[in-house]
Write a protein that holds these residues in place. Structure first.
Motif, PDB file in Angstrom:
ATOM      1  N   ALA A  83      -8.098 -30.756 -21.210  1.00 16.32           N
ATOM      2  CA  ALA A  83      -8.248 -29.568 -20.400  1.00 16.32           C
ATOM      3  C   ALA A  83      -9.006 -28.507 -19.399  1.00 16.32           C
TER       4      ALA A  83
ATOM      5  N   GLY B  58      -9.166 -29.166 -15.969  1.00 20.65           N
ATOM      6  CA  GLY B  58      -8.232 -28.802 -15.426  1.00 20.65           C
ATOM      7  C   GLY B  58      -6.920 -29.084 -14.807  1.00 20.65           C
ATOM      8  N   ASN B  59      -6.492 -30.257 -16.169  1.00 16.79           N
ATOM      9  CA  ASN B  59      -5.226 -30.260 -16.318  1.00 16.79           C
ATOM     10  C   ASN B  59      -4.210 -28.945 -17.135  1.00 16.79           C
ATOM     11  N   ARG B  60      -3.132 -28.718 -16.239  1.00 17.13           N
ATOM     12  CA  ARG B  60      -2.423 -27.689 -16.551  1.00 17.13           C
ATOM     13  C   ARG B  60      -1.365 -27.767 -17.753  1.00 17.13           C
ATOM     14  N   LYS B  61      -0.960 -28.912 -18.246  1.00 16.07           N
ATOM     15  CA  LYS B  61      -0.488 -28.972 -19.040  1.00 16.07           C
ATOM     16  C   LYS B  61      -0.866 -29.512 -20.355  1.00 16.07           C
ATOM     17  N   SER B  62      -2.769 -30.157 -19.631  1.00 15.89           N
ATOM     18  CA  SER B  62      -3.501 -30.145 -21.541  1.00 15.89           C
ATOM     19  C   SER B  62      -3.654 -28.501 -21.462  1.00 15.89           C
ATOM     20  N   ILE B  63      -3.788 -28.283 -21.200  1.00 14.48           N
ATOM     21  CA  ILE B  63      -4.144 -26.430 -20.947  1.00 14.48           C
ATOM     22  C   ILE B  63      -3.218 -25.876 -21.455  1.00 14.48           C
ATOM     23  N   PHE B  64      -1.618 -25.751 -21.844  1.00 17.89           N
ATOM     24  CA  PHE B  64      -0.424 -25.459 -22.663  1.00 17.89           C
ATOM     25  C   PHE B  64      -0.739 -26.047 -23.448  1.00 17.89           C
TER      26      PHE B  64
ATOM     27  N   ASP C 288      -0.300 -37.456 -11.346  1.00 12.33           N
ATOM     28  CA  ASP C 288      -1.454 -36.183 -11.509  1.00 12.33           C
ATOM     29  C   ASP C 288      -1.758 -36.245 -12.944  1.00 12.33           C
TER      30      ASP C 288
END
Lengths: 176, 75
Positions: A135, A138-144, B38
């Motif tokens: 996260a 900057g990994n979006r999935k990890s942020i969620f 990604d």
């Protein structure tokens, strides 16, 4: 750090500073090593890759060693470790724990929580620490993932913990 | 010698490596599989390690921060 070992007012400043420093170090090492506890077992079973697995085993071993060293330096700080290792009756409540929850109930909670984290961690691509690191990359999935994990913890602590505690006491796993 | 494109952006470990392995099975020796993904652990650790172990040639390209392209030549 502890009653009498470091004066209270100094400890008030020292503890957050040391905690932040160690947190930065752990974050850096986790990011550089790609550390992932769930990935360790997943890659071991699925792909016969042992890199992450040995990293995880090293973490467990050194945290035990660190804990024992710290216990030798300041035994009055962490008497809980000695207490639970020598507790004859696993149904007696741990001093200082949430009233009513004994060693046995904590073991059950740990098993249920551990299974959930392991299963969902594989499906979602990594353990909580790895997700926090990704996260921050900057990994979006990890942020969620991190957002959901935080909200889930708030919901559990706010609404579910009391219910669970009641079940354990009703089932006789509470105060022994 | 064929060249196949594979876009697995959005996938996470362990599914990235499982999909790459399945796609490689369908290719002939000497063929190239170009994988776009990604998920950092798969792009930086899992897939390169597994490909080298299996004897395939692999080249990693960073298209943009957080997006990789792997060129895998099947042995």
């Amino acid at each position: 750090m502890a009653e009498g070992w470091i004066p209270g007012d100094i400890a008030l400043i020292l503890v957050p500073v040391i905690t932040l420093g160690l947190g930065l170090l752990i974050g850096y090492l986790a990011q550089r090593s790609g550390f992932c506890s769930i990935g360790g077992f997943r890659d071991l079973f699925l792909f016969k890759q042992t890199r992450l697995f040995f990293g995880y085993m090293a973490l467990i071993a050194f945290s035990f060693i660190g804990y024992l060293i710290f216990w030798l330096i300041a035994p009055h700080i962490i008497d809980g470790f000695y207490w639970s290792a020598n507790q004859a009756n696993p149904f007696k409540p741990i001093p200082g724990s949430i009233p009513g929850l004994s060693v046995a109930s904590y073991v059950i909670l740990a098993l249920v929580g551990g299974f959930g984290m392991g299963f969902l961690g594989v499906i979602l691509g990594g353990c909580p620490l790895r997700q926090v690191v990704m996260a921050s990359e900057g990994n979006r999935k990890s942020i969620f993932f991190v957002l959901g994990m935080s909200i889930g913890a708030i919901i559990y602590h706010g609404f579910i913990l009391g219910l669970v505690q009641g079940w354990f006491i009703a089932a006789g796993l509470g105060a022994g | 010698m064929t060249e196949k494109q594979l876009d697995i952006t959005g996938e996470v470990c362990p599914f990235c490596l499982l999909i790459v392995k399945r796609e490689l099975k369908n290719l002939n020796s000497g063929s190239t599989l170009i994988v776009k993904l990604d998920h950092p652990p798969a792009a930086k650790d899992n897939i390169p390690a597994a490909m080298k172990k299996a004897g395939h040639r692999i080249e990693t390209k960073l298209l943009e921060p957080g997006l990789w392209e792997l060129h895998i030549v099947k042995q």
